[in-house]
Design an enzyme around this catalytic site. Structure first.
Site, PDB file in Angstrom:
ATOM      1  N   ASP A 109     -16.723  83.669   6.049  1.00 50.07           N
ATOM      2  CA  ASP A 109     -16.147  83.422   6.580  1.00 50.07           C
ATOM      3  C   ASP A 109     -14.815  83.003   6.910  1.00 50.07           C
ATOM      4  OD1 ASP A 109     -13.814  86.089   7.040  1.00 50.07           O
ATOM      5  OD2 ASP A 109     -13.266  84.964   8.521  1.00 50.07           O
ATOM      6  N   HIS A 272     -18.164  93.230   4.841  1.00 47.90           N
ATOM      7  CA  HIS A 272     -17.900  91.827   5.346  1.00 47.90           C
ATOM      8  C   HIS A 272     -18.718  90.740   6.577  1.00 47.90           C
ATOM      9  CE1 HIS A 272     -15.753  87.620   6.003  1.00 47.90           C
ATOM     10  NE2 HIS A 272     -15.123  88.410   7.155  1.00 47.90           N
TER      11      HIS A 272
END
Length: 292
Positions: A109, A272
């Protein structure tokens, strides 16, 4: 004492004037630096880092502006304080302070965007690069459009001028940051870990917003200049993503390929937060990268 990875030593290392980073370091062998994402800290790497420490020196910092690292105010007027170029330089300085001129680097991320910039700016230092569940900043802004862009509402919120984003998020930080922990994962976080992430994020609203604001400004400028100059990542690169490419209407592999000639791209059956949801797969992919 800050919460950290069991068996890892905690360090606090100056990386720039008035800025020190907290880092957990464990193991021995070829160095690997692991960078966390949003809204997390270095704790996200707990299982992966513990496994890799069997035969590597593993370095897990909290990024500038996050966790137990310093959170300088953004006073440059340009976004430079939290530009990925600045944050990447932090990581290279941190590794050198620990005795490593060259190291493998993996990021998730936000940490993946820092790792990407480090690979472009410091190819002499980064031997291998892994980026988890992102596309480069410039490409991200180019492909987000229409109704599918709603998934990135936070990107647009934190891109606004200083004042309103910070005020809105600070008014309900646990609801804001908890939204991403709860909706981006395929399984609930353990209560103590979720609480640790919320506590860390609640105390870092201005710096987190500044990090995202830089990605709508100076980071795009840096990526644009590199694309125009034909710059690319010189080291072996692994990109791992969840299956969001089709849903958002673009091909992530096609976006990464021009940046990384030596690219291994894989879609994982995960949400994620894949380093915590599927640590065995992520660890295996990192080991495969290090063998290239």
């Amino acid at each position: 004492m800050n919460a950290t990875i069991p068996g890892f030593e905690q360090h606090r290392i100056p990386v720039a004037e008035g800025v020190s980073l907290h880092a957990a370091v464990g193991g021995s062998g070829r160095p690997v630096v692991l960078l966390h994402g949003f809204p997390q800290t270095h704790l996200m790497w707990l299982e992966v880092a513990t496994e890799l420490a069997a035969d590597h020196t593993v370095i897990c910092p909290d990024l500038r502006g996050y966790g137990a690292s310093d959170k300088p105010a953004e006073t440059s007027g340009t976004g430079e304080t939290y530009a990925k170029r600045t944050m990447a330089a932090d990581i290279v300085t941190l590794a050198r302070a620990l005795g490593h001129e060259r190291f493998a680097l993996a990021g998730h991320d936000r940490g993946a965007l820092v790792a990407f910039r480090a690979g472009l700016d410091h190819p002499e230092a980064v031997s291998h690069l892994a980026c988890l569940d992102v596309v480069p900043t410039l490409d991200m802004w180019e492909v987000l459009r229409g109704r599918t862009a709603a998934v990135g509402f936070h990107l647009y919120l934190m891109a606004q001028a200083p004042g309103l984003p910070e005020e809105l998020i600070a008014a309900a930080p646990d609801a804001f940051f908890g939204h991403f922990l709860d909706t981006w994962s395929t399984r609930p976080f353990p209560a103590d870990l979720r609480r640790a992430y919320l506590d860390a994020s609640r105390n870092a609203v201005p710096s987190i917003v500044a990090d995202y604001r830089a990605s709508a400004g100076l980071d795009v400028d840096h990526d644009t200049a590199d694309r125009a100059a034909g710059h690319h990542l010189r080291m072996p690169v692994t990109v791992l993503q969840q299956d969001w490419g089709a849903a958002l209407g673009f091909d992530a592999h096609a976006l990464w390929s021009p940046w990384a000639p030596d690219l291994h791209h894989r879609t994982l059956d995960a949400g994620h937060f894949m380093a915590e949801e599927t640590p065995e797969l992520v660890t295996a992919e990192l080991r495969a990268l290090l063998a290239r």
